[in-house]
Motif scaffolding. Structure first.
Motif, PDB file in Angstrom:
ATOM      1  N   GLN A   5      13.426   9.954 -13.854  1.00  0.00           N
ATOM      2  CA  GLN A   5      12.783  10.940 -12.987  1.00  0.00           C
ATOM      3  C   GLN A   5      11.374  11.211 -13.494  1.00  0.00           C
ATOM      4  O   GLN A   5      11.109  11.156 -14.692  1.00  0.00           O
ATOM      5  N   ARG A   6      10.500  11.532 -12.555  1.00  0.00           N
ATOM      6  CA  ARG A   6       9.143  11.900 -12.908  1.00  0.00           C
ATOM      7  C   ARG A   6       9.176  13.204 -13.702  1.00  0.00           C
ATOM      8  O   ARG A   6       9.988  14.088 -13.434  1.00  0.00           O
ATOM      9  N   LEU A   7       8.281  13.293 -14.664  1.00  0.00           N
ATOM     10  CA  LEU A   7       8.261  14.451 -15.551  1.00  0.00           C
ATOM     11  C   LEU A   7       7.004  15.270 -15.289  1.00  0.00           C
ATOM     12  O   LEU A   7       5.963  14.708 -14.934  1.00  0.00           O
ATOM     13  N   LEU A   8       7.111  16.586 -15.402  1.00  0.00           N
ATOM     14  CA  LEU A   8       5.920  17.440 -15.392  1.00  0.00           C
ATOM     15  C   LEU A   8       5.628  17.814 -16.835  1.00  0.00           C
ATOM     16  O   LEU A   8       6.508  18.300 -17.544  1.00  0.00           O
ATOM     17  N   LEU A   9       4.391  17.584 -17.269  1.00  0.00           N
ATOM     18  CA  LEU A   9       4.014  17.885 -18.655  1.00  0.00           C
ATOM     19  C   LEU A   9       3.230  19.205 -18.686  1.00  0.00           C
ATOM     20  O   LEU A   9       2.286  19.386 -17.921  1.00  0.00           O
ATOM     21  N   SER A  55      13.227  19.247 -10.320  1.00  0.00           N
ATOM     22  CA  SER A  55      12.094  19.054 -11.213  1.00  0.00           C
ATOM     23  C   SER A  55      12.586  18.956 -12.652  1.00  0.00           C
ATOM     24  O   SER A  55      13.550  19.615 -13.032  1.00  0.00           O
ATOM     25  N   PHE A  56      11.929  18.084 -13.427  1.00  0.00           N
ATOM     26  CA  PHE A  56      12.178  18.058 -14.868  1.00  0.00           C
ATOM     27  C   PHE A  56      10.831  18.191 -15.564  1.00  0.00           C
ATOM     28  O   PHE A  56       9.876  17.489 -15.227  1.00  0.00           O
ATOM     29  N   SER A  57      10.752  19.090 -16.538  1.00  0.00           N
ATOM     30  CA  SER A  57       9.481  19.293 -17.230  1.00  0.00           C
ATOM     31  C   SER A  57       9.680  19.379 -18.737  1.00  0.00           C
ATOM     32  O   SER A  57      10.772  19.680 -19.219  1.00  0.00           O
ATOM     33  N   GLU A  58       8.614  19.084 -19.454  1.00  0.00           N
ATOM     34  CA  GLU A  58       8.604  19.155 -20.928  1.00  0.00           C
ATOM     35  C   GLU A  58       7.207  19.557 -21.397  1.00  0.00           C
ATOM     36  O   GLU A  58       6.339  19.804 -20.575  1.00  0.00           O
ATOM     37  N   HIS A  75      10.509   1.821  -9.183  1.00  0.00           N
ATOM     38  CA  HIS A  75      11.689   2.458  -8.600  1.00  0.00           C
ATOM     39  C   HIS A  75      11.624   3.980  -8.696  1.00  0.00           C
ATOM     40  O   HIS A  75      12.436   4.670  -8.131  1.00  0.00           O
ATOM     41  N   LEU A  76      10.638   4.492  -9.445  1.00  0.00           N
ATOM     42  CA  LEU A  76      10.508   5.951  -9.534  1.00  0.00           C
ATOM     43  C   LEU A  76       9.533   6.418  -8.460  1.00  0.00           C
ATOM     44  O   LEU A  76       8.383   6.017  -8.479  1.00  0.00           O
ATOM     45  N   PRO A  77       9.968   7.229  -7.524  1.00  0.00           N
ATOM     46  CA  PRO A  77       9.025   7.721  -6.524  1.00  0.00           C
ATOM     47  C   PRO A  77       7.996   8.618  -7.204  1.00  0.00           C
ATOM     48  O   PRO A  77       8.340   9.395  -8.096  1.00  0.00           O
ATOM     49  N   SER A  78       6.729   8.472  -6.823  1.00  0.00           N
ATOM     50  CA  SER A  78       5.717   9.311  -7.466  1.00  0.00           C
ATOM     51  C   SER A  78       5.859  10.752  -6.978  1.00  0.00           C
ATOM     52  O   SER A  78       5.442  11.675  -7.631  1.00  0.00           O
ATOM     53  N   HIS A  79       6.469  10.919  -5.812  1.00  0.00           N
ATOM     54  CA  HIS A  79       6.814  12.271  -5.366  1.00  0.00           C
ATOM     55  C   HIS A  79       8.320  12.301  -5.185  1.00  0.00           C
ATOM     56  O   HIS A  79       8.853  11.546  -4.390  1.00  0.00           O
ATOM     57  N   PRO A  80       9.015  13.152  -5.947  1.00  0.00           N
ATOM     58  CA  PRO A  80      10.458  13.164  -5.812  1.00  0.00           C
ATOM     59  C   PRO A  80      10.857  13.527  -4.388  1.00  0.00           C
ATOM     60  O   PRO A  80      10.135  14.255  -3.706  1.00  0.00           O
ATOM     61  N   ARG A 136      -2.223   7.822 -16.460  1.00  0.00           N
ATOM     62  CA  ARG A 136      -1.667   6.588 -17.024  1.00  0.00           C
ATOM     63  C   ARG A 136      -0.160   6.465 -16.872  1.00  0.00           C
ATOM     64  O   ARG A 136       0.375   5.370 -16.920  1.00  0.00           O
ATOM     65  N   THR A 137       0.531   7.582 -16.745  1.00  0.00           N
ATOM     66  CA  THR A 137       2.000   7.519 -16.699  1.00  0.00           C
ATOM     67  C   THR A 137       2.558   7.872 -15.318  1.00  0.00           C
ATOM     68  O   THR A 137       3.737   7.649 -15.069  1.00  0.00           O
ATOM     69  N   GLY A 138       1.719   8.450 -14.469  1.00  0.00           N
ATOM     70  CA  GLY A 138       2.234   8.917 -13.179  1.00  0.00           C
ATOM     71  C   GLY A 138       2.963  10.240 -13.277  1.00  0.00           C
ATOM     72  O   GLY A 138       3.530  10.709 -12.289  1.00  0.00           O
ATOM     73  N   CYS A 139       2.978  10.852 -14.462  1.00  0.00           N
ATOM     74  CA  CYS A 139       3.661  12.148 -14.588  1.00  0.00           C
ATOM     75  C   CYS A 139       2.836  13.229 -13.879  1.00  0.00           C
ATOM     76  O   CYS A 139       1.646  13.045 -13.626  1.00  0.00           O
TER      77      CYS A 139
END
Lengths: 310, 256
Positions: free
Chosen positions: A158-162, A114-117, A18-23, A188-191
């Motif tokens: 939401q997809r995360l940017l690491l 975008s959400f990043s950590e 359910h998480l789009p790989s591209h927001p 492995r995570t799609g992030c």
């Protein structure tokens, strides 16, 4: 050194369907700025031509008040990047469920583009250590970080940017190269990945690596955002150059040159100017954004010329 | 070493400068380097003391930057933020200051810090609309004593034997005007809309408000204020506190 290619054979099964790989909505390929309380009024009154604004999630975890009022108004006018500095994804201990829930609340409320950590850790029995601490790159830490990124993406929805870290020490235990480590987590995570070009300069100088080689090896197809910032410089116990990720000055010339080099690989990418300490007036920040925008425009033009020539 | 053990080792060395460097950290030269590890130690404590200086600017001005940093550093040594929500950091710094021997000479310092802690709590508190007091005016007089008024989420009272509101107010400008008097003060910190306000209120109004905030009905709160000051003006106090934004709800009977 472990072979990252072998590990990548594991299917990227972790990104929930359910998480789009591209927001659906992206940050624009423009320069953005950190939104600081001292500039709330200026931004809303003058609506400066800035590609996007980024905020530290932890500064918006109060129940109400001016931070939310202003962020709501700014988020109606500009694309928003939510940048976490406290999730401690690299910690051995489990992620803080209450913190994940606070992040989810923010994501649901502001719907950031975008959400990043960070690839770092900061939690301890005595409390939050308020710094982005380094971790050894081993199979054990890789598995841990993959679990945590996966858990965070599920919890936040939401997809995360690491983000690649800036570091001052190395670990004798490390067996995996930093870029391979980041790429494996993403596979492995799609992030996605956040390429902090200042961090590349800081870590490369600190560990006697070539920053351009780092950029050349980075999996640019996974990069959703670039960060730029000013570093401080000192020397270590042996008199070797030691760069500090300080976020309190203009982006240094060598980092701008490295950014230009990175853009040639990534193409135009949303690029944040980070300036979190001794925050200057808005005009000074905007001048930094103009510098980055000029390089983005130049890279876009170069690509257009190439396309036409082909 | 497991990741958990290695991070515990790293954290202990980070928090205690007298400890040896954590095992297994190195440099490109292949030698550990104390100056490099010190960057992390420094980041932790500079970050925390800076967060406190931002939250307690008048407290810092009263003691000077060097004294403040040393005091904040000692506090940070034993008090880390309870969570990554750093905006809460320093909630118990005023209590630390109250017990901090080198600052004992400045008896008012901890109360100024209490005011500043309340200021940032009010800044981040939940928003709430102010209740309509006209319904109260229309009530039968015998219904009034049982009325309860809920505190506005942002409201806090600081009752001090020192002129804590005047001291705080004097330090809002670049040049500090001389104090005209040195009396006990009760301060109401409240954010009815987007601006945090600091009001010096009569002591009896403070007692009245404190009782109401604690859940006491109007009659009981008024009695407490009368006991302190027989000239307590119930109507003026109620209307005045309401006008400042002290309340968020009016309820007959218990506050839900």
């Amino acid at each position: 050194m472990t072979d990252a290619a072998t590990r990548s054979d594991c299917p990227p099964r972790r990104l929930p369907s359910h998480l789009p790989s591209h927001p659906p909505r992206h940050l624009p390929p423009r320069a953005g700025l950190g939104l600081k309380p001292e500039h709330y009024g200026h931004v809303l009154e003058h609506r400066p031509d800035i590609g996007f604004f980024e905020v530290h999630a932890e500064n918006y975890m109060g129940a109400g008040g001016p931070p939310h009022r202003y962020l709501e108004a700014v988020a109606k006018l500009y694309p928003l990047s939510l940048h976490g500095v406290g999730l401690s994804i690299g910690a051995a201990r489990p992620l803080d469920k209450a913190h994940l829930s606070r992040l989810r609340t923010l994501v649901e409320r502001y719907k950031p583009q975008s959400f990043s950590e960070h690839l770092a850790w900061s939690t301890h029995d005595t409390g939050f250590l308020n710094d982005l601490l380094p971790l050894p790159y081993t199979d054990e830490t890789l598995a841990r970080v993959i679990d945590h990124v996966d858990e965070a993406q599920q919890a936040i929805g939401q997809r995360l940017l690491l983000e690649n870290p800036s570091t001052y020490v190395l670990f004798a235990d490390s067996t995996i190269d930093e870029i391979d480590f980041l790429e494996e987590i993403a596979a492995r995570t799609g992030c996605g990945l956040l390429l902090d070009v200042n961090n590349v300069m800081v870590s490369s100088v600190n560990h006697r690596l070539d920053p351009r080689t780092y950029i050349d090896r980075f999996p640019v197809e996974r990069v959703g955002e670039i960060h730029l910032a000013g570093y401080d410089e000192t020397v270590d116990g042996a008199g070797d150059r030691l760069l500090i990720d300080a976020h309190g000055s203009p982006v240094k010339t060598d980092v701008m040159a490295l950014y230009e080099h990175a853009l040639a690989r990534t193409g135009p990418v949303p690029t944040l100017i980070e300036w979190d300490n001794d925050v200057p007036d808005f005009a000074t920040l905007q001048a930094e954004a103009v510098r980055a925008d000029a390089l983005i425009v130049r890279e876009a033009a170069r690509r257009n010329r190439q396309t036409r020539a082909a | 070493m497991s990741l958990a053990a290695s991070q515990e080792d790293f954290a202990q060395a980070l928090l205690h400068a007298e400890r040896p460097l954590p095992a297994g950290i190195t440099t490109a030269r292949g030698q550990p380097d104390a100056a490099r590890f010190a960057v992390y130690r420094n980041n932790v404590y500079v970050g925390l003391t800076k967060a406190l200086a931002q939250r307690f600017p008048v407290t810092e001005r009263l003691v000077g930057a060097a004294f403040f940093t040393a005091m904040a550093r000692l506090y940070a040594q034993d008090n880390k933020p309870a969570s990554p929500r750093i905006i809460d950091y320093g909630d118990d710094f005023p209590a630390f200051i109250a017990a901090f021997e080198p600052a004992a000479e400045l008896a008012y310092l901890a109360d100024v810090a209490r005011l500043e802690a309340a200021w940032t709590r009010a800044y981040h508190a939940a928003d709430a609309a102010l209740p309509d007091l006209s319904a109260v005016a229309a009530m039968a007089p015998d219904a009034l004593p049982n009325l309860r008024l809920a505190a506005h989420p942002s409201a806090a009272l600081i009752r001090s034997p020192h002129p804590v509101g005047s001291i705080w107010g004097a330090h809002q400008s670049a040049t500090v005007p001389p104090m005209e008097a040195w009396d006990a003060e009760t301060v109401l910190v409240v954010r009815p809309d987007m601006d945090v306000n600091v009001h010096i209120v009569p002591a009896q109004d403070g007692i009245f408000a404190q009782a109401l905030f604690g859940g006491a009905p109007l009659g009981e709160a008024a009695e407490a204020a009368f006991a302190h000051e027989p000239a307590f003006d119930f109507g003026a106090a109620l209307v005045g506190l309401h006008a400042l934004g002290a309340f968020a709800g009016i309820h007959q009977g218990d506050v839900p």
